[in-house]
Enzyme design. Structure first.
Site, PDB file in Angstrom:
ATOM      1  N   SER A  96       0.865  -1.187   0.000  1.00  0.00           N
ATOM      2  CA  SER A  96       0.000   0.000   0.000  1.00  0.00           C
ATOM      3  C   SER A  96       0.897   1.230   0.000  1.00  0.00           C
ATOM      4  O   SER A  96       2.055   1.152   0.427  1.00  0.00           O
ATOM      5  CB  SER A  96      -0.866   0.008   1.266  1.00  0.00           C
ATOM      6  OG  SER A  96      -1.492   1.273   1.434  1.00  0.00           O
TER       7      SER A  96
ATOM      8  N   TYR B  34      -1.967  -1.095  10.390  1.00  0.00           N
ATOM      9  CA  TYR B  34      -2.069  -1.429   8.954  1.00  0.00           C
ATOM     10  C   TYR B  34      -0.811  -0.969   8.221  1.00  0.00           C
ATOM     11  O   TYR B  34      -0.203  -1.726   7.462  1.00  0.00           O
ATOM     12  CB  TYR B  34      -3.301  -0.734   8.382  1.00  0.00           C
ATOM     13  CG  TYR B  34      -3.560  -0.932   6.898  1.00  0.00           C
ATOM     14  CD1 TYR B  34      -4.496  -1.860   6.458  1.00  0.00           C
ATOM     15  CD2 TYR B  34      -2.895  -0.165   5.943  1.00  0.00           C
ATOM     16  CE1 TYR B  34      -4.755  -2.027   5.105  1.00  0.00           C
ATOM     17  CE2 TYR B  34      -3.135  -0.328   4.592  1.00  0.00           C
ATOM     18  CZ  TYR B  34      -4.073  -1.254   4.165  1.00  0.00           C
ATOM     19  OH  TYR B  34      -4.326  -1.410   2.829  1.00  0.00           O
TER      20      TYR B  34
END
Ligand SMILES: NC(=O)c1ccc[n+]([C@@H]2O[C@H](COP(=O)([O-])OP(=O)(O)OC[C@H]3O[C@@H](n4cnc5c(N)ncnc54)[C@H](O)[C@@H]3O)[C@@H](O)[C@H]2O)c1
Length: 277
Positions: free
Chosen positions: A139, A152
């Site tokens: 990401s 995350y």
């Protein structure tokens, strides 16, 4: 037909980025195995595919499930491509409030799952002796703050370094390992994280495009197909000399501070100009 005669594994293939990638690989000739916990959507995709897409209920937090998925594809003729992609938003607390249990759950879902995906695919690919490609979903949150919660983002940063380590470990077997770093992509990951469902979900997903237009240089929301195209490249022979790296697909989100692409945004110099007369 870059994947004619190839077999691919896609985790998280029942929705969003994984679904688009499964369909793209299949469209380009691959036989695809989806591993996901979403049985209705995973099975529906398989049922609509004329036997080219298979669904294996797989919880990537369970090592035995991952091993069984990889073994199923190996038994069908051998694994050529693995896309370790399943995920969700994880724990949203900041570092001064998160519990150890929530931290572990998020790391297990987003980082250990990728490590174990590689762990259980690689020996089968090595034994087959035909090389292959592994792609992991990281990401832009792996690269900078501000894109996602702490647990995350740290897990995704781990995915990037895991990618380089695995690329080194597996290079002698001609198994390439790369990652993709999506920016904001219109999928259900945001609404799922916030518990938004039903009619509100479509409206909320529509909002992603509006936010993207204000936040990133290219003024549209990213689509799952944008990521699928990058994954297909990394999985294909077009990338046969590419390993241990990542492709950022984010509409320019990580280019730099807003004034580097928005002529209307203030800079330190433009703000101080009034004093320079
Ligand atoms: N959408 C974005 O903006 C974005 C940005 C960067 C990274 N990502 C990453 O992309 C990947 C795919 O997410 P998406 O945006 O397509 O979301 P999505 O919610 O549309 O798809 C995620 C899929 O993973 C599955 N999944 C969740 N937990 C699982 C588990 N324990 N075992 C097996 N399957 C599981 C879900 O059922 C779903 O089908 C994730 O790793 C996510 O972190 C997404």
């Amino acid at each position: 037909m870059r994947f004619a005669g190839k077999r691919a594994v896609v985790t998280g293939g029942a929705s969003g980025i994984g679904r688009a990638t499964a369909l793209r690989l299949e469209h380009e000739g691959a036989e695809v195995w989806i591993g996901d916990i979403d049985v209705p959507n995973g099975q529906a995709l398989a049922d609509a595919s004329n036997g080219r897409i298979h669904f294996v209920r797989t919880d990537v937090m369970q090592v035995a499930d991952i091993a069984a998925l990889m073994q199923a594809v190996d038994a069908a003729g051998g694994i050529d491509v693995v896309f370790n992609n399943a995920g969700a938003g994880g724990a949203r607390e900041k570092i001064d409030a998160i519990s150890a249990e929530d931290w572990d759950r998020t790391q297990n879902l987003l980082l250990r799952s990728v490590a174990m995906g590689i762990r259980y695919a690689a020996p089968l690919m090595i034994a087959r002796g035909k090389g292959g490609a592994i792609i992991n979903t990281a990401s832009i949150a792996a690269l900078q703050t501000g894109a996602a919660p702490t647990a995350y983002s740290v897990a995704k940063a781990g995915v990037l370094h895991l990618t380089t380590m695995a690329a080194a470990d597996l290079s002698q077997h001609n198994i390439r390992v790369n990652a993709v770093c999506p920016g904001f992509i219109t999928t259900n990951i945001f609404t799922s994280a916030l518990g938004i469902s039903g009619d509100k979900r479509d409206a909320a997903n529509g909002m992603i495009g509006q936010v993207a237009a204000q936040a990133q240089p290219l003024q549209r929301a990213g689509a799952p197909d944008d990521i699928a195209a990058a994954v297909a490249y990394l999985a294909s022979a077009d990338a046969s000399f590419v390993t241990g790296t990542h492709i950022v697909v984010d509409g320019g989100m990580t280019i730099g501070p807003r004034h580097s692409w928005d002529p209307n945004a203030p800079t330190m110099f433009s703000a101080l100009e009034v004093f320079a007369q």
